[in-house]
Design a protein around this motif. Structure first.
Motif, PDB file in Angstrom:
ATOM      1  N   GLY A   4       0.789  -1.227   0.000  1.00 36.70           N
ATOM      2  CA  GLY A   4       0.000   0.000   0.000  1.00 36.70           C
ATOM      3  C   GLY A   4       0.816   1.268   0.000  1.00 36.70           C
ATOM      4  N   GLY A   5       2.116   1.157  -0.139  1.00 32.08           N
ATOM      5  CA  GLY A   5       2.949   2.350  -0.212  1.00 32.08           C
ATOM      6  C   GLY A   5       2.711   3.096  -1.512  1.00 32.08           C
ATOM      7  N   GLU A   6       2.621   4.416  -1.414  1.00 31.80           N
ATOM      8  CA  GLU A   6       2.366   5.278  -2.570  1.00 31.80           C
ATOM      9  C   GLU A   6       3.677   5.888  -3.062  1.00 31.80           C
ATOM     10  OE1 GLU A   6       0.193   9.581  -3.322  1.00 31.80           O
ATOM     11  OE2 GLU A   6      -0.461   8.346  -1.647  1.00 31.80           O
ATOM     12  N   LEU A   7       3.897   5.883  -4.368  1.00 34.31           N
ATOM     13  CA  LEU A   7       5.078   6.523  -4.926  1.00 34.31           C
ATOM     14  C   LEU A   7       5.007   8.018  -4.642  1.00 34.31           C
ATOM     15  CD1 LEU A   7       7.661   6.347  -6.659  1.00 34.31           C
ATOM     16  CD2 LEU A   7       6.201   6.725  -8.658  1.00 34.31           C
ATOM     17  N   VAL A   8       5.978   8.535  -3.888  1.00 32.09           N
ATOM     18  CA  VAL A   8       5.957   9.946  -3.514  1.00 32.09           C
ATOM     19  C   VAL A   8       7.142  10.729  -4.074  1.00 32.09           C
ATOM     20  CG1 VAL A   8       4.543   9.668  -1.437  1.00 32.09           C
ATOM     21  CG2 VAL A   8       7.042   9.450  -1.279  1.00 32.09           C
ATOM     22  N   MET A   9       8.188  10.023  -4.541  1.00 32.58           N
ATOM     23  CA  MET A   9       9.361  10.744  -5.043  1.00 32.58           C
ATOM     24  C   MET A   9      10.268   9.798  -5.827  1.00 32.58           C
ATOM     25  SD  MET A   9      11.909  13.173  -2.808  1.00 32.58           S
ATOM     26  CE  MET A   9      13.185  12.050  -2.283  1.00 32.58           C
ATOM     27  N   ARG A  10      10.939  10.366  -6.819  1.00 36.41           N
ATOM     28  CA  ARG A  10      12.001   9.653  -7.546  1.00 36.41           C
ATOM     29  C   ARG A  10      13.189  10.591  -7.685  1.00 36.41           C
ATOM     30  NH1 ARG A  10       8.478   6.380 -11.776  1.00 36.41           N
ATOM     31  NH2 ARG A  10       8.430   4.454 -10.611  1.00 36.41           N
ATOM     32  N   VAL A  11      14.389  10.024  -7.591  1.00 41.84           N
ATOM     33  CA  VAL A  11      15.599  10.836  -7.701  1.00 41.84           C
ATOM     34  C   VAL A  11      16.758   9.944  -8.160  1.00 41.84           C
ATOM     35  CG1 VAL A  11      16.292  10.538  -5.292  1.00 41.84           C
ATOM     36  CG2 VAL A  11      17.009  12.580  -6.522  1.00 41.84           C
ATOM     37  N   ILE A  12      17.717  10.556  -8.840  1.00 39.45           N
ATOM     38  CA  ILE A  12      18.929   9.854  -9.270  1.00 39.45           C
ATOM     39  C   ILE A  12      20.118  10.467  -8.540  1.00 39.45           C
ATOM     40  CG2 ILE A  12      20.468   9.327 -11.205  1.00 39.45           C
ATOM     41  CD1 ILE A  12      17.995   9.539 -13.037  1.00 39.45           C
ATOM     42  N   PRO A  13      20.829   9.685  -7.716  1.00 42.46           N
ATOM     43  CA  PRO A  13      22.016  10.220  -7.050  1.00 42.46           C
ATOM     44  C   PRO A  13      23.130  10.516  -8.050  1.00 42.46           C
ATOM     45  CG  PRO A  13      21.669   7.915  -6.449  1.00 42.46           C
ATOM     46  CD  PRO A  13      20.541   8.316  -7.345  1.00 42.46           C
ATOM     47  N   MET A  14      23.846  11.583  -7.780  1.00 47.96           N
ATOM     48  CA  MET A  14      24.902  12.057  -8.672  1.00 47.96           C
ATOM     49  C   MET A  14      26.274  11.878  -8.015  1.00 47.96           C
ATOM     50  SD  MET A  14      23.056  12.889 -11.204  1.00 47.96           S
ATOM     51  CE  MET A  14      24.051  13.888 -12.282  1.00 47.96           C
ATOM     52  N   PRO A  15      27.370  12.073  -8.762  1.00 51.24           N
ATOM     53  CA  PRO A  15      28.715  11.895  -8.189  1.00 51.24           C
ATOM     54  C   PRO A  15      28.974  12.731  -6.932  1.00 51.24           C
ATOM     55  CG  PRO A  15      28.857  11.967 -10.561  1.00 51.24           C
ATOM     56  CD  PRO A  15      27.432  12.295 -10.209  1.00 51.24           C
ATOM     57  N   PRO A  19      23.847  -1.104  -0.702  1.00 54.81           N
ATOM     58  CA  PRO A  19      24.430   0.189  -1.063  1.00 54.81           C
ATOM     59  C   PRO A  19      23.704   0.796  -2.262  1.00 54.81           C
ATOM     60  CG  PRO A  19      25.931  -1.617  -1.601  1.00 54.81           C
ATOM     61  CD  PRO A  19      24.753  -2.220  -0.909  1.00 54.81           C
ATOM     62  N   VAL A  20      23.762   2.104  -2.348  1.00 53.38           N
ATOM     63  CA  VAL A  20      23.178   2.841  -3.472  1.00 53.38           C
ATOM     64  C   VAL A  20      24.333   3.373  -4.308  1.00 53.38           C
ATOM     65  CG1 VAL A  20      21.801   4.856  -4.121  1.00 53.38           C
ATOM     66  CG2 VAL A  20      21.101   3.427  -2.194  1.00 53.38           C
ATOM     67  N   SER A  21      24.198   3.279  -5.630  1.00 56.15           N
ATOM     68  CA  SER A  21      25.259   3.691  -6.544  1.00 56.15           C
ATOM     69  C   SER A  21      24.866   4.925  -7.339  1.00 56.15           C
ATOM     70  CB  SER A  21      25.566   2.551  -7.526  1.00 56.15           C
ATOM     71  OG  SER A  21      25.965   1.396  -6.830  1.00 56.15           O
ATOM     72  N   ILE A  22      25.873   5.638  -7.803  1.00 54.51           N
ATOM     73  CA  ILE A  22      25.656   6.764  -8.702  1.00 54.51           C
ATOM     74  C   ILE A  22      24.863   6.250  -9.905  1.00 54.51           C
ATOM     75  CG2 ILE A  22      26.801   8.414 -10.252  1.00 54.51           C
ATOM     76  CD1 ILE A  22      29.220   8.237  -8.234  1.00 54.51           C
ATOM     77  N   GLY A  23      23.813   6.972 -10.272  1.00 51.52           N
ATOM     78  CA  GLY A  23      23.023   6.607 -11.439  1.00 51.52           C
ATOM     79  C   GLY A  23      21.857   5.684 -11.175  1.00 51.52           C
ATOM     80  N   ASP A  24      21.758   5.110  -9.962  1.00 50.69           N
ATOM     81  CA  ASP A  24      20.567   4.316  -9.634  1.00 50.69           C
ATOM     82  C   ASP A  24      19.348   5.230  -9.683  1.00 50.69           C
ATOM     83  OD1 ASP A  24      22.043   2.015  -9.112  1.00 50.69           O
ATOM     84  OD2 ASP A  24      21.829   2.133  -6.929  1.00 50.69           O
ATOM     85  N   LEU A  25      18.245   4.733 -10.202  1.00 48.63           N
ATOM     86  CA  LEU A  25      16.987   5.476 -10.137  1.00 48.63           C
ATOM     87  C   LEU A  25      16.282   5.030  -8.866  1.00 48.63           C
ATOM     88  CD1 LEU A  25      14.746   7.314 -11.185  1.00 48.63           C
ATOM     89  CD2 LEU A  25      13.918   5.391 -12.556  1.00 48.63           C
ATOM     90  N   LEU A  26      16.206   5.942  -7.877  1.00 49.97           N
ATOM     91  CA  LEU A  26      15.599   5.610  -6.595  1.00 49.97           C
ATOM     92  C   LEU A  26      14.129   5.998  -6.598  1.00 49.97           C
ATOM     93  CD1 LEU A  26      18.371   6.799  -4.108  1.00 49.97           C
ATOM     94  CD2 LEU A  26      18.035   4.534  -5.126  1.00 49.97           C
ATOM     95  N   SER A  27      13.288   5.066  -6.175  1.00 51.34           N
ATOM     96  CA  SER A  27      11.852   5.302  -6.039  1.00 51.34           C
ATOM     97  C   SER A  27      11.501   5.176  -4.571  1.00 51.34           C
ATOM     98  CB  SER A  27      11.052   4.288  -6.854  1.00 51.34           C
ATOM     99  OG  SER A  27      11.322   4.435  -8.229  1.00 51.34           O
ATOM    100  N   PHE A  28      10.814   6.185  -4.037  1.00 52.66           N
ATOM    101  CA  PHE A  28      10.454   6.259  -2.623  1.00 52.66           C
ATOM    102  C   PHE A  28       8.945   6.048  -2.492  1.00 52.66           C
ATOM    103  CE2 PHE A  28      14.323   8.486  -3.252  1.00 52.66           C
ATOM    104  CZ  PHE A  28      15.047   8.428  -2.067  1.00 52.66           C
ATOM    105  N   TYR A  29       8.570   5.048  -1.699  1.00 56.10           N
ATOM    106  CA  TYR A  29       7.170   4.725  -1.461  1.00 56.10           C
ATOM    107  C   TYR A  29       6.866   4.955   0.012  1.00 56.10           C
ATOM    108  CZ  TYR A  29       7.244   2.460  -6.008  1.00 56.10           C
ATOM    109  OH  TYR A  29       7.353   2.214  -7.352  1.00 56.10           O
ATOM    110  N   ALA A  30       5.792   5.668   0.302  1.00 56.59           N
ATOM    111  CA  ALA A  30       5.414   5.952   1.689  1.00 56.59           C
ATOM    112  C   ALA A  30       4.002   5.470   1.957  1.00 56.59           C
ATOM    113  CB  ALA A  30       5.520   7.453   1.961  1.00 56.59           C
ATOM    114  N   ARG A  31       3.779   5.067   3.191  1.00 59.16           N
ATOM    115  CA  ARG A  31       2.430   4.721   3.642  1.00 59.16           C
ATOM    116  C   ARG A  31       2.292   5.172   5.094  1.00 59.16           C
ATOM    117  NH1 ARG A  31       5.046  -0.197   4.013  1.00 59.16           N
ATOM    118  NH2 ARG A  31       4.706  -1.329   5.949  1.00 59.16           N
TER     119      ARG A  31
END
Length: 142
Positions: free
Chosen positions: A21-32, A79-91
């Motif tokens: 039931g988590g809702e997509l609330v944000m997406r971000v790509i980490p940079m160098p 771990p999270v890497s440079i260039g990963d597309l991160l999707s944040f789900y909240a409930r």
């Protein structure tokens, strides 16, 4: 994760909701600039992004300003890497008189040539609704 109501066509791997039931609330790509000397993304940067994503639903529920009052749990799973597309789900997990607690799951979409998704972080945070003077106020029922 499945969500027939989310109109994201292929090749999107991440839906608009999780099975929990988590809702997509944000997406971000980490940079160098977000990386530590080992080349992984700083945990503190991820924590800041989770705090931003976690505030989305409490702002909606309380219909106004909120402030973070507790990080109840924070687990780095991968771990999270440079260039990963991160999707944040909240409930929302709890609504009190002045507070809203949320659970945030973070998934990384990796390797665009052969994409796959991994859960990298999960957290529980509590926010308090505040008035213009920064004092706690009642959460407005939605």
């Amino acid at each position: 994760m499945t969500d027939a109501s989310c109109p994201l066509p292929a090749p999107y791997l991440m839906p608009c909701q999780t099975d929990e039931g988590g809702e997509l609330v944000m997406r971000v790509i980490p940079m160098p600039a977000d990386a530590n000397p080992n080349g992984d993304i700083f945990g503190g940067w991820i924590m800041a992004q989770v705090d931003l994503a976690g505030a989305v639903l409490p702002i909606r529920v309380s219909r106004g300003r909120v402030t973070t009052v507790a990080v109840n749990q924070f687990i780095f799973k991968q771990p999270v890497s440079i260039g990963d597309l991160l999707s944040f789900y909240a409930r929302v997990t709890r609504v009190g008189n002045t507070s809203v607690t949320v659970h945030v799951d973070v998934f990384a979409e990796r390797n665009p040539a052969e994409p796959h998704v991994v859960k990298v972080t999960e957290a529980s945070l509590t926010y308090v609704a505040i008035d213009a003077q920064g004092r706690p106020r009642p959460v407005q029922p939605g």
